[in-house]
Scaffold this motif. Structure first.
Motif, PDB file in Angstrom:
ATOM      1  N   ILE A   1       0.852  -1.185   0.000  1.00 20.58           N
ATOM      2  CA  ILE A   1       0.000   0.000   0.000  1.00 20.58           C
ATOM      3  C   ILE A   1       0.891   1.240   0.000  1.00 20.58           C
ATOM      4  CG2 ILE A   1      -1.959   1.136   1.077  1.00 20.58           C
ATOM      5  CD1 ILE A   1      -2.437  -1.847   0.365  1.00 20.58           C
ATOM      6  N   THR A   2       0.805   2.041  -1.035  1.00 17.99           N
ATOM      7  CA  THR A   2       1.517   3.313  -1.041  1.00 17.99           C
ATOM      8  C   THR A   2       0.522   4.411  -0.727  1.00 17.99           C
ATOM      9  OG1 THR A   2       3.004   4.762  -2.274  1.00 17.99           O
ATOM     10  CG2 THR A   2       1.261   3.696  -3.552  1.00 17.99           C
ATOM     11  N   MET A   3       0.894   5.281   0.183  1.00 11.07           N
ATOM     12  CA  MET A   3      -0.050   6.273   0.721  1.00 11.07           C
ATOM     13  C   MET A   3       0.550   7.667   0.636  1.00 11.07           C
ATOM     14  SD  MET A   3      -1.221   3.923   3.983  1.00 11.07           S
ATOM     15  CE  MET A   3       0.447   3.284   4.186  1.00 11.07           C
ATOM     16  N   PRO A   4       0.535   8.283  -0.556  1.00  7.76           N
ATOM     17  CA  PRO A   4       1.131   9.604  -0.710  1.00  7.76           C
ATOM     18  C   PRO A   4       0.445  10.638   0.174  1.00  7.76           C
ATOM     19  CG  PRO A   4      -0.144   9.001  -2.654  1.00  7.76           C
ATOM     20  CD  PRO A   4      -0.043   7.779  -1.804  1.00  7.76           C
ATOM     21  N   GLY A   5       1.278  11.557   0.686  1.00 13.97           N
ATOM     22  CA  GLY A   5       0.757  12.612   1.552  1.00 13.97           C
ATOM     23  C   GLY A   5       1.345  13.950   1.199  1.00 13.97           C
ATOM     24  N   PHE A   6       1.386  14.840   2.169  1.00 14.15           N
ATOM     25  CA  PHE A   6       1.824  16.213   1.916  1.00 14.15           C
ATOM     26  C   PHE A   6       3.305  16.296   1.540  1.00 14.15           C
ATOM     27  CE2 PHE A   6      -1.520  16.639   5.321  1.00 14.15           C
ATOM     28  CZ  PHE A   6      -2.534  17.042   4.449  1.00 14.15           C
ATOM     29  N   GLY A   7       4.111  15.351   2.001  1.00 14.82           N
ATOM     30  CA  GLY A   7       5.555  15.456   1.769  1.00 14.82           C
ATOM     31  C   GLY A   7       6.091  14.484   0.742  1.00 14.82           C
ATOM     32  N   THR A   8       5.209  13.708   0.115  1.00 16.14           N
ATOM     33  CA  THR A   8       5.666  12.698  -0.842  1.00 16.14           C
ATOM     34  C   THR A   8       6.248  13.359  -2.091  1.00 16.14           C
ATOM     35  OG1 THR A   8       3.954  11.170  -0.074  1.00 16.14           O
ATOM     36  CG2 THR A   8       4.976  10.695  -2.204  1.00 16.14           C
ATOM     37  N   THR A   9       7.432  12.914  -2.496  1.00 15.51           N
ATOM     38  CA  THR A   9       8.070  13.445  -3.698  1.00 15.51           C
ATOM     39  C   THR A   9       7.898  12.468  -4.850  1.00 15.51           C
ATOM     40  OG1 THR A   9      10.190  12.426  -3.112  1.00 15.51           O
ATOM     41  CG2 THR A   9       9.801  14.685  -2.336  1.00 15.51           C
ATOM     42  N   ASP A  10       8.085  12.975  -6.054  1.00 15.47           N
ATOM     43  CA  ASP A  10       7.943  12.127  -7.241  1.00 15.47           C
ATOM     44  C   ASP A  10       8.922  10.960  -7.208  1.00 15.47           C
ATOM     45  OD1 ASP A  10       5.954  13.755  -8.174  1.00 15.47           O
ATOM     46  OD2 ASP A  10       7.238  14.876  -9.558  1.00 15.47           O
ATOM     47  N   ARG A  11      10.121  11.228  -6.704  1.00 13.49           N
ATOM     48  CA  ARG A  11      11.155  10.183  -6.719  1.00 13.49           C
ATOM     49  C   ARG A  11      10.742   8.983  -5.877  1.00 13.49           C
ATOM     50  NH1 ARG A  11      17.601  11.004  -5.201  1.00 13.49           N
ATOM     51  NH2 ARG A  11      18.306   8.940  -5.907  1.00 13.49           N
ATOM     52  N   THR A  12      10.343   9.226  -4.628  1.00 14.69           N
ATOM     53  CA  THR A  12       9.971   8.104  -3.762  1.00 14.69           C
ATOM     54  C   THR A  12       8.669   7.450  -4.228  1.00 14.69           C
ATOM     55  OG1 THR A  12       8.903   9.664  -2.248  1.00 14.69           O
ATOM     56  CG2 THR A  12      11.170   9.037  -1.750  1.00 14.69           C
ATOM     57  N   TYR A  13       7.744   8.254  -4.699  1.00 15.92           N
ATOM     58  CA  TYR A  13       6.468   7.729  -5.192  1.00 15.92           C
ATOM     59  C   TYR A  13       6.687   6.795  -6.376  1.00 15.92           C
ATOM     60  CZ  TYR A  13       1.920   7.762  -7.607  1.00 15.92           C
ATOM     61  OH  TYR A  13       0.761   7.397  -8.247  1.00 15.92           O
ATOM     62  N   ASN A  14       7.480   7.239  -7.340  1.00 11.60           N
ATOM     63  CA  ASN A  14       7.728   6.419  -8.535  1.00 11.60           C
ATOM     64  C   ASN A  14       8.522   5.163  -8.195  1.00 11.60           C
ATOM     65  OD1 ASN A  14       6.349   8.120 -10.336  1.00 11.60           O
ATOM     66  ND2 ASN A  14       8.140   9.456 -10.568  1.00 11.60           N
ATOM     67  N   ASN A  15       9.475   5.275  -7.269  1.00  9.84           N
ATOM     68  CA  ASN A  15      10.233   4.096  -6.865  1.00  9.84           C
ATOM     69  C   ASN A  15       9.336   3.079  -6.159  1.00  9.84           C
ATOM     70  OD1 ASN A  15      12.803   4.573  -7.869  1.00  9.84           O
ATOM     71  ND2 ASN A  15      13.458   5.751  -6.078  1.00  9.84           N
ATOM     72  N   ALA A  16       8.399   3.576  -5.347  1.00  6.47           N
ATOM     73  CA  ALA A  16       7.474   2.674  -4.651  1.00  6.47           C
ATOM     74  C   ALA A  16       6.617   1.907  -5.654  1.00  6.47           C
ATOM     75  CB  ALA A  16       6.594   3.470  -3.689  1.00  6.47           C
ATOM     76  N   LEU A  17       6.073   2.611  -6.640  1.00  6.65           N
ATOM     77  CA  LEU A  17       5.235   1.959  -7.648  1.00  6.65           C
ATOM     78  C   LEU A  17       6.034   0.949  -8.471  1.00  6.65           C
ATOM     79  CD1 LEU A  17       3.014   4.886  -9.033  1.00  6.65           C
ATOM     80  CD2 LEU A  17       2.452   3.188  -7.286  1.00  6.65           C
ATOM     81  N   ALA A  18       7.215   1.387  -8.931  1.00  9.39           N
ATOM     82  CA  ALA A  18       8.033   0.510  -9.773  1.00  9.39           C
ATOM     83  C   ALA A  18       8.452  -0.745  -9.020  1.00  9.39           C
ATOM     84  CB  ALA A  18       9.261   1.275 -10.267  1.00  9.39           C
ATOM     85  N   LEU A  19       8.797  -0.586  -7.763  1.00  6.59           N
ATOM     86  CA  LEU A  19       9.222  -1.733  -6.947  1.00  6.59           C
ATOM     87  C   LEU A  19       8.091  -2.746  -6.802  1.00  6.59           C
ATOM     88  CD1 LEU A  19      11.593  -2.825  -5.224  1.00  6.59           C
ATOM     89  CD2 LEU A  19      10.577  -1.648  -3.261  1.00  6.59           C
ATOM     90  N   MET A  20       6.907  -2.285  -6.490  1.00  8.79           N
ATOM     91  CA  MET A  20       5.777  -3.198  -6.300  1.00  8.79           C
ATOM     92  C   MET A  20       5.378  -3.873  -7.604  1.00  8.79           C
ATOM     93  SD  MET A  20       3.394  -1.246  -3.463  1.00  8.79           S
ATOM     94  CE  MET A  20       3.205   0.289  -4.379  1.00  8.79           C
ATOM     95  N   GLU A  21       5.401  -3.105  -8.689  1.00  8.90           N
ATOM     96  CA  GLU A  21       5.019  -3.679  -9.983  1.00  8.90           C
ATOM     97  C   GLU A  21       6.006  -4.758 -10.423  1.00  8.90           C
ATOM     98  OE1 GLU A  21       4.781  -0.261 -12.497  1.00  8.90           O
ATOM     99  OE2 GLU A  21       2.699   0.201 -11.944  1.00  8.90           O
ATOM    100  N   GLN A  22       7.308  -4.469 -10.301  1.00  6.00           N
ATOM    101  CA  GLN A  22       8.306  -5.419 -10.806  1.00  6.00           C
ATOM    102  C   GLN A  22       8.465  -6.639  -9.898  1.00  6.00           C
ATOM    103  OE1 GLN A  22      11.940  -3.938 -12.507  1.00  6.00           O
ATOM    104  NE2 GLN A  22      11.028  -1.957 -13.039  1.00  6.00           N
ATOM    105  N   LEU A  23       8.006  -6.525  -8.659  1.00  3.64           N
ATOM    106  CA  LEU A  23       8.019  -7.694  -7.771  1.00  3.64           C
ATOM    107  C   LEU A  23       6.725  -8.501  -7.903  1.00  3.64           C
ATOM    108  CD1 LEU A  23       9.660  -6.206  -4.543  1.00  3.64           C
ATOM    109  CD2 LEU A  23      10.655  -7.919  -6.080  1.00  3.64           C
ATOM    110  N   HIS A  24       5.780  -7.973  -8.705  1.00  2.00           N
ATOM    111  CA  HIS A  24       4.535  -8.677  -9.016  1.00  2.00           C
ATOM    112  C   HIS A  24       3.698  -8.971  -7.781  1.00  2.00           C
ATOM    113  CE1 HIS A  24       6.167  -9.023 -13.038  1.00  2.00           C
ATOM    114  NE2 HIS A  24       7.225  -9.672 -12.578  1.00  2.00           N
ATOM    115  N   ILE A  25       3.623  -7.992  -6.894  1.00  8.24           N
ATOM    116  CA  ILE A  25       2.745  -8.135  -5.736  1.00  8.24           C
ATOM    117  C   ILE A  25       1.434  -7.389  -6.037  1.00  8.24           C
ATOM    118  CG2 ILE A  25       4.744  -8.206  -4.199  1.00  8.24           C
ATOM    119  CD1 ILE A  25       3.846  -5.376  -3.212  1.00  8.24           C
TER     120      ILE A  25
END
Length: 643
Positions: free
Chosen positions: A389-413
C-alpha cells in the motif's frame, strides 16, 4: 588521559641462543626497554625463554639452572625503574624438583612464580623427563627465589591496585590445549587478561589451530589472551619454532606478528578490560554458574600508571557492519534468513491470508517488502498475497512515489494507492488544526492515518501488518506513537539504520536482482519521513539526519552505550577515534548529548513494541534484551557535560 579501562599488552619474542643465559638476558632486557618506550603495561615472553626451551638434558645440569636463577635476578634489577609488569619463562628448582615456570616481575620485585600444570609427553615432547607438574602445588606457598621471598603456585591472581578490572592470570603452552585450561579457573577468579608463555613448534596448519584455541578460550572466558611463543634461535634438531605471537580479545584477533623472523618481534595491542568486565557482569548467571567463586586464589597486587598518553586501538566506525565485504555479505545473508524465517512462522501461526505493508519508496519499507517477497517465495505462496500500500501525503516526492510503484510492480505483488491527503485534512478540521502549521500534530496525524489504513486493510484481507521501523529509529524514538511505531510483526526491529543500507544493497546484488536498479536508486535517496512538503523544486525538504543527527554516529553510540554500558566520556573517546577526519569533537559531543536525551525520553515507545526478530547482539524489545523504566532520569549521564 584517564585509562578508561585500556591497557597495552605486549608479546615479546626475542632472538635467543640455546643454554646461553647471558645472551638471552641481554635480549630480554633490550626488549623490555623497547616495550617501555611503547608504554606497554604488561609484557609476556616465551616459555623457558631465559634458557631456551630446547635445552633437553641440559636441564639436569646444575650450572644451567643456577645461571637461569641468576639471569632472573638481573632482569628483576633491570625492572626497578620500569612501570610495567614483565613475565619471564624460566626453569625453577624447588623442593628438589624442577618446574617450567612463568616468573612475574614488577619494579624490582618478583610478584609470583606460576608453574606449568600440564606436561606433554607425546610425539616430539618429552617434558616429563625434566619437569614436574604444577599440580604438586595443592596450595600456593611462600618460597625463596633469586634472593627474595615470593609466592609460588598455580592459583595466583595478579591485580592492579587502582583498577580491579585489570587482573592477570598465567598458563604455559600445553595448559591451553587441555579440556579445561587453567585460564578458565583464572578467569572465574577474576583474571581479565590471560597470558600464555609458549614454545609451540610449527607444523603445517598448526598455527591456525593455535589461534582458534586462543580465540575460543578468550570468548568463553570473556578475556583478553596474549600468546608469546619461542622463535628463532631454538634448536632445530627435530623441530622448528616460528616465534608465533598474537593478542586476542573476547574472540577477536587484535594483533599478530610475522612468524619465522630472524630478529626478535614485539607485538602490542590495547585491550579494554572495562568492556570485558561489563560483559561478565551482564552474563553473570551463566558465567559464574552456581555463584560459587574460587576463593583459593592468592591475590598479589601491583600498580600501573593511572593515565596514558594515547589509545592505540583500531575502532571501526560502523560496529554493526563488518568491515570486510566477504564478512558483510555473509552477515547480510544470515540476517535476511532470520527475518524471513521469523515472518514465515508468524504468517503460518496466524493462519493469515496476506501480508500488508506500507511502501513509501524509502529504505526501511523497501527492506520489509523484500522480506515479505522472500518469505512468500519460500512458503510457495503467491506474491499477490502481499498487499503493498503506497499512501502519498503532503511530503511525498515524485522520486519516492515512482520508486514505490516501480518496486511493487516489478516484484509482481498486489498493490494499491490510497492518498491520505483528504482524510488528514478532514481530521485537521475535526480537531481544529491549521494545516499551515507544520508542527508535530501535522506530522503525526499523517503517520497515524497511514497506520489506520494498514490495520483496517489487514482486517479486510485477513492479513498481518508488517512493521518497517528499524532499531535506530526505536533507539531515538523517531517514530509516531501508535503510528508507524505500531504493527503486527516488525521484521526490521533488530536492524540498525547503517546495516539496513547494506541489507538492501546485498539483496539487490544477490537475491532479487530483477529490481536491482530500483533498489540502488532507493539507496541513493536521502532518509526522510516525508511528512513536510517538498522544497520549491519538488525535492525532499525534511531530512532526518539534519534533525536527529547522523545515523552512523547514533548507531555507534547505541552499540557502546547499550552493548557495554560505557560512560559518556569513554563513548566520546572511542567516537573521536573512529570518526577522526569525518566529524570534529564538537559535532560528536553535540549528537551524543542528543542521543542520551532522546534515548531516555523515548523509552515509553519501546515499552510496548510489537513482536519482531532479534538478529544481533543488541535488541530493544521489552520482552528480550532491554528493560528500562519509561520515566528514568537522564540526569546522571548529563553530568558529564556539566564538568
Amino acid at each position: 588521559m584517564n585509562r578508561q579501562g585500556f591497557y597495552r599488552i605486549g608479546c615479546a619474542v626475542p632472538e635467543l641462543k640455546v643454554a646461553d643465559v647471558d645472551h638471552n638476558v641481554e635480549k630480554i632486557t633490550e626488549m623490555m626497554d623497547a616495550a617501555v618506550q611503547k608504554e606497554v603495561d604488561v609484557l609476556v615472553f616465551p616459555e623457558l625463554g631465559i634458557t631456551g626451551y630446547t635445552c633437553a638434558d641440559l636441564f639436569f645440569q646444575e650450572r644451567l639452572v643456577e645461571a637461569a636463577q641468576g639471569g632472573v635476578k638481573k632482569i628483576v634489577e633491570h625492572s626497578k625503574d620500569k612501570a610495567g609488569v614483565f613475565v619471564i619463562g624460566a626453569p625453577v628448582r624447588m623442593f628438589h624438583r624442577l618446574y617450567n615456570c612463568g616468573v612475574v616481575i614488577w619494579t624490582g620485585k618478583i610478584l609470583g612464580i606460576v608453574p606449568k600444570i600440564h606436561i606433554p609427553e607425546y610425539n616430539e615432547y618429552y617434558e616429563k623427563r625434566w619437569f614436574s607438574s604444577g599440580q604438586d602445588f595443592t596450595e600456593n606457598c611462600q618460597v625463596e627465589y633469586a634472593g627474595m621471598s615470593t609466592w609460588m603456585g598455580t592459583r595466583i591472581l595478579f591485580r592492579d591496585k587502582r583498577d580491579t578490572n585489570m587482573a592477570l592470570g598465567l598458563e604455559i603452552c600445553e595448559d591451553l590445549w587441555v579440556p579445561i585450561p587453567p585460564s578458565s579457573h583464572h578467569a572465574m577468579a577474576g583474571a581479565t587478561v590471560l597470558l600464555n608463555l609458549s614454545a609451540s613448534n610449527d607444523l603445517v596448519g598448526k598455527r591456525e589451530y593455535r589461534v582458534d584455541l586462543a580465540k575460543n578460550q578468550a570468548a568463553r572466558t570473556l578475556s583478553a589472551y596474549a600468546y608469546a611463543s619461542a622463535g628463532f634461535g631454538e634448536s632445530t634438531t627435530d623441530v622448528v619454532h616460528g616465534g608465533d605471537a598474537f593478542l586476542v580479545e573476547n574472540g577477536t584477533l587484535l594483533a599478530e606478528n610475522q612468524r619465522f623472523a630472524l630478529e626478535g618481534s614485539l607485538t602490542t595491542a590495547d585491550v579494554d578490560v572495562e568492556r570485558l568486565a561489563g560483559e561478565r557482569t551482564k552474563k553473570q548467571g551463566s558465567y559464574y554458574g552456581t555463584g560459587a567463586l574460587p576463593w583459593d586464589y592468592q591475590l598479589v597486587e601491583f600498580q600501573l600508571p593511572e593515565n596514558i598518553s594515547t589509545v592505540e586501538r583500531s575502532v571501526w566506525k560502523h560496529p554493526f557492519v563488518p568491515s570486510r565485504q566477504e564478512d558483510r555479505y555473509q552477515r547480510c545473508e544470515e540476517i535476511f534468513q532470520i527475518q524471513t524465517t521469523g515472518l514465515m512462522k508468524r504468517y503460518l501461526h496466524a493462519q493469515a491470508k496476506s501480508l500488508v505493508v506500507g511502501i513509501s519508496g524509502g529504505l526501511d519499507s523497501t527492506l520489509a517488502l523484500l522480506v515479505c517477497v522472500k518469505a512468500c517465495d519460500r512458503l510457495g505462496v503467491d506474491r499477490k498475497n502481499i498487499k503493498g500500500i503506497t499512501m502519498p501525503g503532503f511530503g511525498t516526492t515524485d522520486r519516492t512515489y515512482n520508486n514505490a510503484l516501480a518496486l511493487m510492480e516489478q516484484l509482481h505483488i498486489h498493490w494499491e494507492e490510497i492518498s491520505i491527503v483528504e482524510a488528514t485534512m478532514g481530521h485537521f478540521e475535526d480537531i481544529g488544526h491549521d494545516p499551515q502549521i507544520h508542527d508535530v500534530t501535522y506530522e503525526n496525524a499523517q503517520a497515524r492515518e497511514r497506520t489506520q489504513i494498514l490495520m483496517d486493510l489487514a482486517n479486510k484481507y485477513n492479513g498481518l501488518v508488517v512493521g518497517t521501523g528499524d532499531l535506530s529509529e526505536l533507539a531515538l524514538g523517531w517514530a509516531t506513537y501508535n503510528g508507524d511505531h505500531m504493527s503486527m510483526y516488525g521484521v526490521n526491529s533488530g536492524i540498525p539504520k547503517t546495516l539496513v543500507r547494506y541489507m538492501v544493497d546485498w539483496v539487490a546484488d544477490n537475491s532479487l536482482q530483477e529490481v536491482r536498479s530500483i533498489l540502488h536508486d532507493i539507496l541513493d535517496t536521502p532518509v526522510s519521513p516525508e511528512l513536510l512538503p517538498p522544497d520549491k523544486d519538488g525535492n525532499i525538504a525534511q531530512k532526518t539526519e539534519e534533525v536527529v543527527g547522523p545515523y552512523e554516529l547514533h548507531d555507534f553510540f547505541l552499540y557502546y552505550v547499550v552493548r557495554f554500558g560505557f560512560q559518556p566520556e569513554k563513548v566520546m573517546t572511542l567516537a573521536n577515534r573512529a570518526f577522526e577526519n569525518i566529524f570534529d569533537a564538537e559535532t560528536i559531543e553535540k549528537w551524543l548529548k542528543k542521543f542520551y536525551q532522546r534515548f531516555f525520553s523515548q523509552q515509553f515507545k519501546r515499552s510496548c513494541l510489537p513482536d519482531g526478530p532479534k538478529v544481533g547482539s543488541i535488541n530493544l524489545s521489552p520482552r528480550g534484551d532491554w528493560r528500562m523504566p519509561s520515566d528514568a532520569s537522564v540526569a546522571a549521564w548529563q553530568k558529564f557535560w556539566e564538568k
